[in-house]
Scaffold this motif. Sequence first.
Motif, PDB file in Angstrom:
ATOM      1  N   ARG A  13       0.878  -1.177   0.000  1.00 20.12           N
ATOM      2  CA  ARG A  13       0.000   0.000   0.000  1.00 20.12           C
ATOM      3  C   ARG A  13       0.913   1.224   0.000  1.00 20.12           C
ATOM      4  O   ARG A  13       2.033   1.186   0.521  1.00 20.12           O
ATOM      5  N   GLU A  17      -1.105   5.971   2.953  1.00 20.83           N
ATOM      6  CA  GLU A  17      -2.197   5.130   3.444  1.00 20.83           C
ATOM      7  C   GLU A  17      -1.762   4.327   4.676  1.00 20.83           C
ATOM      8  O   GLU A  17      -2.499   4.233   5.663  1.00 20.83           O
ATOM      9  N   GLY A 145      -7.643  -4.538   2.122  1.00 19.77           N
ATOM     10  CA  GLY A 145      -8.589  -3.432   2.011  1.00 19.77           C
ATOM     11  C   GLY A 145      -9.654  -3.457   3.098  1.00 19.77           C
ATOM     12  O   GLY A 145     -10.754  -2.960   2.911  1.00 19.77           O
TER      13      GLY A 145
END
Length: 150
Positions: A13, A17, A145
Amino acid sequence: MAVDVLTETVIARPRAEVAAYAGDPDKAPEWYVNIASVRWRTEPPLVVGSQLDFVANFLGRTLTYTYEVVEYGPDRTVMRTAQGPFPMQTTYTWEPVNATHTRMTLRNRGEPVGFAKVAAPMMAAAMRRANTKDLARLKQLLEAGQTQAD
């Protein structure tokens, strides 16, 4: 005997983030195996001088301690506690490997006093195991996610 435990992982990622999620104290109970709760002593958002109460379960004991943020930025955050038998400093760093991958390091350093000094080698090994699990959980959550950066 000082305790100095450094663990790291690469998370698929972007740095921003990973830092936004992992650096948010309210998210700590989601990815830290031993953190039961976090309560703000000062008003959010997180800044240098912020104080937070953490409740953790470690080596069969419930520990309550207050962290103060002593450094805060997009690539590094440092928190320190001075009270209790094991004053500790926790440092998070986030380094981009490339545009989509981040190397996160988690470092816990402290100088145990009293009985904790005798148990320092055992505490360091337990911290290393816990930190490895914590970073694996963080990696799993972010890459799947399953997180929401607020």
